[in-house]
Design a protein around this motif. Structure first.
Motif, mmCIF file in Angstrom:
data_model
loop_
_atom_site.group_PDB
_atom_site.id
_atom_site.type_symbol
_atom_site.label_atom_id
_atom_site.label_comp_id
_atom_site.label_asym_id
_atom_site.label_seq_id
_atom_site.Cartn_x
_atom_site.Cartn_y
_atom_site.Cartn_z
ATOM 1 N N ASP A 487 1.004 -1.143 -0.039
ATOM 2 C CA ASP A 487 -0.079 -0.057 -0.176
ATOM 3 C C ASP A 487 0.959 1.335 0.028
ATOM 4 O O ASP A 487 0.366 2.241 0.341
ATOM 5 N N GLY A 488 2.198 1.071 -0.336
ATOM 6 C CA GLY A 488 3.026 1.987 -0.417
ATOM 7 C C GLY A 488 3.707 2.402 1.026
ATOM 8 O O GLY A 488 4.914 2.876 0.714
ATOM 9 N N GLU A 489 3.330 1.628 1.955
ATOM 10 C CA GLU A 489 4.188 1.627 3.229
ATOM 11 C C GLU A 489 4.450 0.177 3.691
ATOM 12 O O GLU A 489 5.702 0.189 3.901
ATOM 13 N N ASP A 490 3.559 -0.669 3.623
ATOM 14 C CA ASP A 490 3.897 -1.953 4.009
ATOM 15 C C ASP A 490 3.801 -3.160 2.829
ATOM 16 O O ASP A 490 2.879 -2.753 2.031
ATOM 17 N N TYR A 491 4.371 -4.027 3.139
ATOM 18 C CA TYR A 491 4.392 -5.257 2.243
ATOM 19 C C TYR A 491 3.815 -6.541 2.651
ATOM 20 O O TYR A 491 4.204 -6.627 4.073
ATOM 21 N N TRP A 492 3.165 -7.190 2.068
ATOM 22 C CA TRP A 492 2.777 -8.501 2.684
ATOM 23 C C TRP A 492 2.417 -9.463 1.471
ATOM 24 O O TRP A 492 2.266 -9.209 0.275
ATOM 25 N N SER A 493 2.695 -10.670 1.685
ATOM 26 C CA SER A 493 2.529 -11.906 0.689
ATOM 27 C C SER A 493 1.642 -12.814 1.288
ATOM 28 O O SER A 493 1.109 -13.102 2.218
ATOM 29 N N THR A 494 0.636 -13.485 0.198
ATOM 30 C CA THR A 494 -0.279 -14.306 0.559
ATOM 31 C C THR A 494 -0.165 -15.258 -0.783
ATOM 32 O O THR A 494 0.329 -15.330 -1.791
ATOM 33 N N VAL A 495 -0.910 -16.631 -0.372
ATOM 34 C CA VAL A 495 -0.712 -17.631 -1.280
ATOM 35 C C VAL A 495 -2.264 -18.260 -1.493
ATOM 36 O O VAL A 495 -2.939 -18.345 -0.611
ATOM 37 N N GLY A 496 -2.355 -19.282 -2.726
ATOM 38 C CA GLY A 496 -3.225 -19.810 -3.094
ATOM 39 C C GLY A 496 -3.009 -21.124 -3.962
ATOM 40 O O GLY A 496 -2.133 -21.033 -4.686
ATOM 41 N N VAL A 497 -4.017 -22.060 -3.825
ATOM 42 C CA VAL A 497 -3.292 -23.349 -4.254
ATOM 43 C C VAL A 497 -4.691 -24.125 -5.200
ATOM 44 O O VAL A 497 -5.591 -23.963 -4.342
ATOM 45 N N SER A 498 -4.552 -24.201 -6.239
ATOM 46 C CA SER A 498 -5.754 -25.062 -6.913
ATOM 47 C C SER A 498 -5.346 -25.763 -8.146
ATOM 48 O O SER A 498 -4.250 -25.430 -8.775
ATOM 49 N N THR A 499 -6.055 -26.470 -8.727
ATOM 50 C CA THR A 499 -5.812 -27.070 -10.052
ATOM 51 C C THR A 499 -6.094 -26.126 -11.140
ATOM 52 O O THR A 499 -5.898 -26.028 -12.373
ATOM 53 N N ASP A 500 -6.844 -25.084 -10.892
ATOM 54 C CA ASP A 500 -7.218 -24.077 -11.751
ATOM 55 C C ASP A 500 -6.413 -22.814 -11.478
ATOM 56 O O ASP A 500 -6.537 -22.238 -10.049
ATOM 57 N N ILE A 501 -5.605 -22.116 -12.288
ATOM 58 C CA ILE A 501 -4.836 -21.038 -11.921
ATOM 59 C C ILE A 501 -5.563 -19.774 -11.415
ATOM 60 O O ILE A 501 -5.018 -19.037 -10.809
ATOM 61 N N ILE A 502 -6.697 -19.676 -12.077
ATOM 62 C CA ILE A 502 -7.586 -18.450 -11.588
ATOM 63 C C ILE A 502 -8.011 -18.497 -10.256
ATOM 64 O O ILE A 502 -7.919 -17.596 -9.662
ATOM 65 N N GLU A 503 -8.443 -19.808 -9.957
ATOM 66 C CA GLU A 503 -9.142 -19.961 -8.543
ATOM 67 C C GLU A 503 -7.904 -19.760 -7.659
ATOM 68 O O GLU A 503 -8.235 -18.992 -6.407
ATOM 69 N N ALA A 504 -6.576 -20.368 -7.892
ATOM 70 C CA ALA A 504 -5.596 -20.178 -7.172
ATOM 71 C C ALA A 504 -5.035 -18.552 -6.764
ATOM 72 O O ALA A 504 -4.935 -18.201 -5.690
ATOM 73 N N SER A 505 -5.201 -17.852 -8.025
ATOM 74 C CA SER A 505 -5.002 -16.465 -8.035
ATOM 75 C C SER A 505 -6.031 -15.428 -7.035
ATOM 76 O O SER A 505 -5.717 -14.936 -6.280
ATOM 77 N N TRP A 506 -7.533 -16.218 -7.207
ATOM 78 C CA TRP A 506 -8.365 -15.530 -6.778
ATOM 79 C C TRP A 506 -8.167 -15.650 -4.934
ATOM 80 O O TRP A 506 -8.371 -14.749 -4.301
ATOM 81 N N ILE A 507 -7.839 -16.981 -4.682
ATOM 82 C CA ILE A 507 -7.652 -17.250 -3.124
ATOM 83 C C ILE A 507 -6.752 -16.511 -2.497
ATOM 84 O O ILE A 507 -6.757 -15.718 -1.448
ATOM 85 N N ALA A 508 -5.460 -16.225 -3.310
ATOM 86 C CA ALA A 508 -4.594 -15.249 -2.766
ATOM 87 C C ALA A 508 -5.018 -13.684 -3.098
ATOM 88 O O ALA A 508 -4.385 -12.885 -1.927
ATOM 89 N N LEU A 509 -5.757 -13.345 -3.969
ATOM 90 C CA LEU A 509 -6.151 -11.917 -3.949
ATOM 91 C C LEU A 509 -7.067 -11.603 -2.864
ATOM 92 O O LEU A 509 -6.837 -10.547 -2.348
#
Length: 529
Positions: A487-509
């Motif tokens: 957000d311009g100040e802090d950084y954070w990381s998230t993860v998602g797993v699926s056989t569907d790359i869009i679903e994995a991306s959605w979970i992480a988003l």
């Protein structure tokens, strides 16, 4: 305490690194960042080399610097020409900086074989250029190019070149270890010898071709150098320049030198990250002091020791350079690791609390499915909050659709997404385009949620990684998506797993957005208290 003058050449040497190209706007932002850190000198480039640098020097005059002196860089006059008629020298004066760094030859081989002149004419070029600039009221730093090679091949001539620069009025003589091949012991001995022969400050400029850029700079200081050149996060041609984000805390925190204002060293990590972001380069995680892994601990027994006596495992406090301690989640992490994480959210949790076992079992279950929490602290914190009953979703997904198409010939747009979300009893439906389905989905989700949570306008992704977990299954394989957000100040990381790359991306988003919103609520609560 001894004072070290620090010159940062990110704008010149850093711009020569492979894959880096600074715009004028980028350079102005970096100047402001380095001034905020408090380096003494900012070497801003060669005003006579290209139109971009000419524009930069015009624009930078609009900035008011509090700590740093802007420095223009150029060479001695050309052979067989009067200094006042040299176009490069004229450009240096037009740049209108208080300081000028002039490089000249000190290796006899370069004099006769590269610039094709006599040894005597080269000495006169050095003298004429420096004395002329001093008459114009400039502070002059003489960069003795290839000095260490010159010293080894013809010591007498290399020293004579320095004495000529001193006689001309130079304020500092920076010894350049230009090809990066010297070793710390020889740098120490050579600098020590030079210091005994001249009466003005000696500087050091090293490169990292043998991985010794920092070590060579340190040894030069121990031998008597009081001026150090480098780049904040080691950007530079070939293997890079000496890394100031390591040199500064090494000298200031461990050897009682003053390199930057004491209060500013706690900004070191955030400002190093900022320069990397401006350069569009991911800061190396293993970089000393400022890297994401600089104070990261993984092994269970190791972490247990850190929690009991951190000074025995960390050579300085992470907070001293604005960094933070991280305990990594993995199959080797012990109960103490997880407990430390839990206590950041629920300080009263005990080691034998049933919730600790619940979280450990959940981690093992998810890791078996392909999750990895080592680089996803945001997702891990959400997992802990859910186990503790301290989680409430900020929105519910009603539906989304993604439409793929041929990329636009003019805009590169290849996908669009339509999304409907519900926040309490209100529904928002919106659409967005993107360069690929994930980009489109990300844009649509943020667009919809910004109606309810305007603070999300400051959030953007800084990294997106996809890892195929079981390649033998080919297109049916699971994928792990790792996102890094800021957000311009802090950084954070998230993860998602699926056989569907869009679903994995959605979970992480979703995790990324919810983590941001939770942290904002906590900040407001602390501010209220």
């Amino acid at each position: 305490m001894k004072t070290i003058a620090v010159l940062d050449s990110t704008l010149r040497d850093g711009g020569q690194a492979e894959g880096i190209s600074f715009s004028v706007s980028d350079k102005l932002k970096i100047v402001s960042t380095l001034d905020e850190l408090g380096v003494g000198y900012i070497e801003a480039g060669n005003p006579g080399s290209n139109p971009k640098d000419l524009e930069f020097f015009r624009e930078v005059k609009k900035l008011t610097l509090k700590n740093s002196k802007l420095t223009a860089f150029g060479s001695t006059r050309r052979r067989d020409i009067k200094v006042e008629e040299d176009a490069n020298i004229k450009s240096l004066l037009e740049a209108d900086t208080p300081v000028v760094a002039i490089f000249g030859k000190t290796w006899d081989f370069h004099v006769t074989e590269i610039i094709k002149t006599t040894l005597e004419e080269n000495l006169q070029m050095i003298y004429d250029t420096i004395s002329y600039l001093k008459k114009q009221g400039k502070e002059v730093i003489f960069d003795a190019e290839h000095f260490f090679d010159g010293y080894k091949h013809n010591k007498a001539y290399a020293i004579e070149a320095l004495l000529k620069a001193e006689a001309a009025g130079a304020d500092c003589l920076a010894l350049c270890e230009t090809n990066g091949g010297a070793f710390p012991d020889e740098v120490y001995e050579i600098v020590k010898d030079v210091v005994s022969k001249v009466n003005i400050p000696i500087g050091i400029h090293t490169h990292d071709d043998t991985g010794l850029g920092v070590a060579n700079s340190m040894m030069a200081v121990f031998a008597g150098a009081t001026h150090v050149q480098g780049t904040l996060v080691g950007f530079g041609e070939r293997c890079g320049n000496a890394n100031l984000s390591t040199i500064i805390p090494n000298l200031q925190l461990k050897r009682d030198y003053v390199c930057i204002p004491e209060k500013n060293i706690k900004k070191l990590t955030s400002l190093a990250i900022r320069v990397s972001e401006i350069a569009n380069v991911t800061l190396k995680e293993q970089m000393p002091y400022v890297g994401k892994s600089a104070f990261a601990h993984k092994a269970g027994m190791h972490i247990d020791g850190v929690t009991k006596a951190s000074h025995s495992f960390e050579h300085v406090s992470p907070a001293s350079v604005g960094n933070e301690r991280r305990f990594l989640m993995s199959e080797v992490a012990g109960r103490s690791t997880i407990l430390e994480k839990i206590r950041r959210i629920a300080p009263d949790t005990s080691k034998d609390d049933p919730v600790t076992s619940v979280i450990i079992n959940r981690i093992k279950e998810l890791e078996h499915k392909g999750y990895q929490f080592e680089g996803a602290d945001g997702t891990f914190e959400l997992l802990v909050r859910k186990a503790l009953g301290k989680y409430k979703p900020f929105f519910d997904l009603e539906e989304f659709k993604i439409i793929g198409e041929e990329p636009s010939k003019t805009q590169g747009i290849s996908s669009s997404a339509i999304i409907k979300v519900r926040v309490e009893d209100k529904v928002e439906m919106t659409a967005a385009e993107g360069e690929g389905p994930v980009n489109a989905l990300d844009s649509a989700l943020r667009k919809a949620l910004e109606v309810f949570y305007p603070e999300l306008k400051s959030v953007h992704l800084t990294d997106y990684k996809v890892r195929v977990l079981d390649t033998k299954l080919a297109t049916a394989a699971k994928v792990r998506v790792l996102l890094e957000s800021t957000d311009g100040e802090d950084y954070w990381s998230t993860v998602g797993v699926s056989t569907d790359i869009i679903e994995a991306s959605w979970i992480a988003l979703v995790d990324s957005i919810e983590y941001k919103l939770i942290k904002d609520i906590e900040k407001k609560f602390k501010a209220y208290l």
